[in-house]
Design a protein around this motif. Structure first.
Motif, PDB file in Angstrom:
ATOM      1  N   VAL A  42       0.831  -1.207   0.000  1.00 47.36           N
ATOM      2  CA  VAL A  42       0.000   0.000   0.000  1.00 47.36           C
ATOM      3  C   VAL A  42       0.866   1.258   0.000  1.00 47.36           C
ATOM      4  O   VAL A  42       0.503   2.278  -0.595  1.00 47.36           O
TER       5      VAL A  42
ATOM      6  N   CYS B  47      -2.534 -10.179  -1.745  1.00 46.98           N
ATOM      7  CA  CYS B  47      -2.554  -8.741  -1.502  1.00 46.98           C
ATOM      8  C   CYS B  47      -2.069  -7.930  -2.712  1.00 46.98           C
ATOM      9  O   CYS B  47      -2.806  -7.070  -3.224  1.00 46.98           O
TER      10      CYS B  47
ATOM     11  N   SER C  60      -6.342  -4.682  -0.252  1.00 51.45           N
ATOM     12  CA  SER C  60      -5.591  -5.055   0.946  1.00 51.45           C
ATOM     13  C   SER C  60      -6.520  -5.597   2.026  1.00 51.45           C
ATOM     14  O   SER C  60      -6.215  -6.586   2.700  1.00 51.45           O
TER      15      SER C  60
ATOM     16  N   TRP D 207     -11.182   0.809   4.037  1.00 52.75           N
ATOM     17  CA  TRP D 207     -10.415  -0.393   4.400  1.00 52.75           C
ATOM     18  C   TRP D 207     -11.045  -1.097   5.603  1.00 52.75           C
ATOM     19  O   TRP D 207     -11.197  -2.316   5.615  1.00 52.75           O
TER      20      TRP D 207
ATOM     21  N   VAL E 217      -4.484  -5.559  -5.025  1.00 49.22           N
ATOM     22  CA  VAL E 217      -4.217  -4.124  -4.978  1.00 49.22           C
ATOM     23  C   VAL E 217      -3.837  -3.578  -6.351  1.00 49.22           C
ATOM     24  O   VAL E 217      -4.370  -2.558  -6.802  1.00 49.22           O
TER      25      VAL E 217
END
Length: 437
Positions: free
Chosen positions: A39, A178, A192, A133, A182
């Motif tokens: 991220v 992940c 995520s 998130w 993403v």
């Protein structure tokens, strides 16, 4: 040193429990570090959203540590007394508690995610990123707690290998997913959160299957759950001190700048990761101290405590040296943002210098938790937070000290905790024998 060798346990036995426990303890923060690195290359704003969302989600496990640590303490005493069926039954009741509490947290979290994020961020953009998130990740709350309960009873019966396999299976698959979600799928920060949820589903399912295989009664027993909640009360209050400290630190960092909260996220996740590395021998201590006291062997319990304290100090010194040497390289693995990188040194050197202190503190925390000395740990942690960490955090906001002020508060907090657990260890009052304390 001679008395430690005579009254403790062989190092092989300690590390036979500690090394698998290290894998379990490191799996989640290591996944978070991977998540942070993935991220972090999206920019400062998604990283800041992950930082705040991650702090809120982590409070679930921090606040409810009795589902793992408290269960280990109670299970280990029964296991040491030769009462395995009753020991496993503690795991059944802890799992029921995990499911019930997790469902309540899931419902409350969906309702309050927005207000909590806005209160912490002080910035609508950061709050919006955090909420997107958090709403997804919170769906895993009951599963996180089931995994904690499973770890607790398995550690208590000195089964350290299966929890490692279960946690690695979930987090390993999630770590691969992940970056795919993403970047490749283009889901960004939300990808995520989905990967995080997948990890919780896999791990919790494996722990539930292991509990079913024990063939003990799965019926809820309110009396046992009430007894677990008695120890849980003290551990929850202790966890509240940690929650207040780290949530306050995130809030102050967020009010400084997006770069500051991003840097705080990087160093805090490394701190969390290394805390759990240091805590691996303490997990062994919980099981071994609890079993020794359950079998009436006070002398052996004290010997294990001395061993764990020494090991914690040695590991802390090694980590201090390693991360001092990595200061110029490691932060770049988590972000390329120049603003975030410029803020990192304001926290980094506190983090490095605290490792030997943390080694001793976390080791003795494990000893005292294994002995069921939760009331003392509650009082010591609350006092250290109220006197040390919290005042300096909020003074830091008022005077604009930024990350330097936040991490000075953490240093004072750790120094006070060190003084209290050392005094308790030397007193010997924690070593109370019996299958149930």
């Amino acid at each position: 040193m001679l008395s430690v060798q005579m009254t403790g346990v062989p190092a092989k036995q300690v590390f036979g429990l500690a090394i698998p426990a290290l894998g379990v303890l490191c799996a989640e923060p290591l996944y978070v570090l991977v998540d942070t690195a993935v991220v972090g290359h999206l920019g400062a704003l998604p990283l800041a959203g992950l930082a705040l969302g991650g702090v809120v989600l982590s409070q679930i496990s921090t606040q409810l540590t009795f589902l793992s640590y408290g269960t280990t303490a109670r299970t280990a005493r029964l296991h040491g007394a030769g009462r395995r069926a009753e020991a496993v039954s503690e795991g059944v009741q802890a799992t029921w508690l995990a499911i019930l509490v997790g469902l309540v947290l899931l419902a409350a979290g969906q309702l309050l995610a927005g207000p909590i994020a806005r209160a912490l961020a002080g910035n609508d953009e950061i709050a919006g990123a955090a909420v997107s998130w958090l709403r997804i990740a919170l769906c895993g709350a009951p599963l996180i707690l089931v995994t904690m309960a499973g770890n607790g009873w398995m550690r208590g019966v000195q089964d350290a290998v299966r929890p490692l396999r279960y946690v690695l299976a979930g987090n390993g698959i999630s770590a691969v997913l992940c970056p795919l979600l993403v970047y490749v799928a283009g889901w960004g920060l939300e990808g995520s959160a989905v990967a995080n949820l997948v990890a919780q589903v896999i791990s919790a399912s494996m722990f539930l299957r292991a509990l079913l295989a024990e063939r003990v009664s799965l019926r809820p027993h309110p009396a046992v759950m009430r007894a677990q909640l008695g120890m849980g009360r003290d551990l929850v209050l202790r966890s509240l001190a940690f929650q207040a400290c780290f949530v306050s630190a995130a809030a102050v960092a967020a009010r400084t700048s997006a770069a500051a909260v991003g840097a705080h996220q990087i160093v805090l996740q490394l701190w969390t990761f290394l805390s759990l590395v240091l805590d691996s021998v303490a997990i062994a201590a919980q099981s071994l101290v609890g079993a020794a006291l359950g079998g009436g062997e006070q002398r052996r319990a004290k010997g294990v405590a001395a061993q764990i304290t020494l090991y914690g100090l040695i590991f802390g010194c090694v980590l201090c040296a390693v991360f001092a040497a990595a200061s110029g390289v490691l932060p770049h693995a988590f972000t390329s943002d120049p603003g975030v990188l410029g803020e990192v040194p304001h926290a980094w050197w506190f983090f490095v210098a605290l490792q030997p202190v943390a080694g001793v503190v976390f080791a003795l925390d494990g000893v005292l938790l294994g002995a069921g000395d939760a009331a003392f740990l509650r009082t010591a942690t609350l006092a250290s937070a109220a006197i040390g960490f919290l005042p300096l955090i909020w003074i830091s906001l008022a005077f604009g000290w930024g990350l330097t002020g936040i991490w000075t508060g953490l240093s004072l907090f750790m120094a006070l905790r060190l003084a209290t657990v050392l005094a308790r260890w030397r007193s010997g009052h924690w070593a109370v024998p019996g299958a149930v304390r």
